[in-house]
Design a protein around this motif. Structure first.
Motif, PDB file in Angstrom:
ATOM      1  N   THR A  61       0.825  -1.206   0.000  1.00 19.33           N
ATOM      2  CA  THR A  61       0.000   0.000   0.000  1.00 19.33           C
ATOM      3  C   THR A  61       0.857   1.254   0.000  1.00 19.33           C
ATOM      4  O   THR A  61       0.324   2.355   0.058  1.00 19.33           O
ATOM      5  CB  THR A  61      -0.931   0.019   1.222  1.00 19.33           C
ATOM      6  N   LEU A  62       2.177   1.102  -0.069  1.00 19.16           N
ATOM      7  CA  LEU A  62       3.080   2.240   0.015  1.00 19.16           C
ATOM      8  C   LEU A  62       3.927   2.354  -1.247  1.00 19.16           C
ATOM      9  O   LEU A  62       4.248   1.352  -1.885  1.00 19.16           O
ATOM     10  CB  LEU A  62       4.021   2.088   1.220  1.00 19.16           C
ATOM     11  N   GLU A  63       4.270   3.587  -1.597  1.00 18.27           N
ATOM     12  CA  GLU A  63       5.264   3.782  -2.634  1.00 18.27           C
ATOM     13  C   GLU A  63       6.597   3.238  -2.122  1.00 18.27           C
ATOM     14  O   GLU A  63       6.854   3.223  -0.920  1.00 18.27           O
ATOM     15  CB  GLU A  63       5.392   5.265  -2.971  1.00 18.27           C
ATOM     16  N   LYS A  64       7.444   2.833  -3.045  1.00 18.06           N
ATOM     17  CA  LYS A  64       8.702   2.206  -2.646  1.00 18.06           C
ATOM     18  C   LYS A  64       9.548   3.121  -1.760  1.00 18.06           C
ATOM     19  O   LYS A  64      10.094   2.681  -0.741  1.00 18.06           O
ATOM     20  CB  LYS A  64       9.494   1.808  -3.889  1.00 18.06           C
ATOM     21  N   SER A  65       9.639   4.396  -2.128  1.00 14.48           N
ATOM     22  CA  SER A  65      10.448   5.323  -1.334  1.00 14.48           C
ATOM     23  C   SER A  65       9.868   5.507   0.068  1.00 14.48           C
ATOM     24  O   SER A  65      10.604   5.614   1.049  1.00 14.48           O
ATOM     25  CB  SER A  65      10.529   6.685  -2.037  1.00 14.48           C
ATOM     26  N   GLU A  66       8.539   5.496   0.163  1.00 14.78           N
ATOM     27  CA  GLU A  66       7.889   5.647   1.463  1.00 14.78           C
ATOM     28  C   GLU A  66       8.115   4.401   2.313  1.00 14.78           C
ATOM     29  O   GLU A  66       8.337   4.489   3.529  1.00 14.78           O
ATOM     30  CB  GLU A  66       6.390   5.886   1.286  1.00 14.78           C
ATOM     31  N   PHE A  67       8.054   3.238   1.671  1.00 18.66           N
ATOM     32  CA  PHE A  67       8.304   1.994   2.388  1.00 18.66           C
ATOM     33  C   PHE A  67       9.715   1.988   2.964  1.00 18.66           C
ATOM     34  O   PHE A  67       9.934   1.641   4.129  1.00 18.66           O
ATOM     35  CB  PHE A  67       8.107   0.794   1.466  1.00 18.66           C
TER      36      PHE A  67
END
Length: 273
Positions: free
Chosen positions: A250-256
């Motif tokens: 549920t998250l963008e890769k950078s946010e993850f």
């Protein structure tokens, strides 16, 4: 430098490992021992953790090479009972960190995590099963044999070959590694630890922390100077949190990556609360 290549799960389960144990029994024999070691703490701050995580997982697929099914490992090579027991203890240790059950496979065909220890890469290059497991797509037998010949040389560019197998959904279903521990001057148990851990996630080398096992020169760091019983704390926390973190879809890769770094820092640093 080890490279991990993707292949589909139907290839992995096509009896690729049958008969390998008898063929490779000449490969090696060595002992192993584990003991505690004290080490100096590295400089640790939030920026370094974020950089470490970003470097590790840049251009890595969203599943990050994690296992979602139980591991059934098979170790091939002429090893002592003590050595086999010590490698088994590494799997038990990683099971506690990741909550991924790991047991010894009852046969070659039952294995989904295959480790072959050998210093006879050139001889192994003629084995059809080895070719099926480790040859790259589009690679000729002659090219593969040349790679394997380089792999047995201490000063060569390749000292191991690894492939990770995925299903259609990108989940890990198998891993195979052919490794030559004779090129390493470090304690055997430390080398085994790095070999096994490498099968638990997809990663790029990160040199942010000297003592991280994901550092390309990790085994020559102060932390690994003597025999160790496990990973440096920053790696323990990273591996545990990576396997616990289930929100990445549920998250963008950078946010993850940012959230993972934040959780690692909070777990590692008593001053972060």
């Amino acid at each position: 430098m080890r490279r991990t290549y993707k292949v589909s799960c139907d290839v992995f389960y096509a009896n690729r490992f049958r008969g390998l144990c008898a063929f490779i029994l000449f490969s090696l024999m060595f002992g192993i021992a584990m003991e505690n070691k004290t080490y100096a703490e590295e400089i640790f701050d939030k920026n370094h953790v974020e950089k470490h995580v970003k470097t590790l997982f840049e251009n890595i697929e969203p599943q990050y090479g994690r296992w979602t099914t139980p591991i059934k490992y098979r170790i091939i090579g002429k090893m002592t009972e003590r050595s086999l027991a010590s490698v088994a203890s590494i799997f038990e240790y990683l099971e506690r960190l990741t909550n991924v059950k790991a047991t010894k496979a009852v046969s070659d065909d039952d294995a989904n995590f295959l480790i072959i220890f050998s210093d006879g890469f050139e001889q192994l290059a003629d084995n059809v099963d080895i070719q099926k497991i480790f040859m790259n797509e589009g690679e000729s037998v002659g090219q593969f044999k040349k790679r394997m010949t380089l792999g047995k040389e201490k000063d060569g560019n390749i000292t191991s070959f690894a492939k990770k197998y995925y299903d259609a959904a990108g989940r890990v279903v198998g891993y195979a590694v052919l490794d030559n521990p004779f090129v390493s001057e470090e304690p055997a148990s430390n080398y085994y630890l790095k070999t096994v851990v490498s099968g638990y996630l997809d990663f790029n080398f990160s040199n942010v922390f000297d003592s991280s096992i994901f550092n390309s020169a990790a085994l020559s760091s102060d932390y690994f100077e003597g025999v160790v019983t496990g990973l440096h704390e920053v790696d323990e926390v990273l591996l545990k949190e990576l396997y616990l973190f289930r929100d990445e879809k549920t998250l963008e890769k950078s946010e993850f990556q940012f959230k993972l770094a934040e959780r690692i820092y909070k777990k590692k640093s008593p001053d972060s609360e």
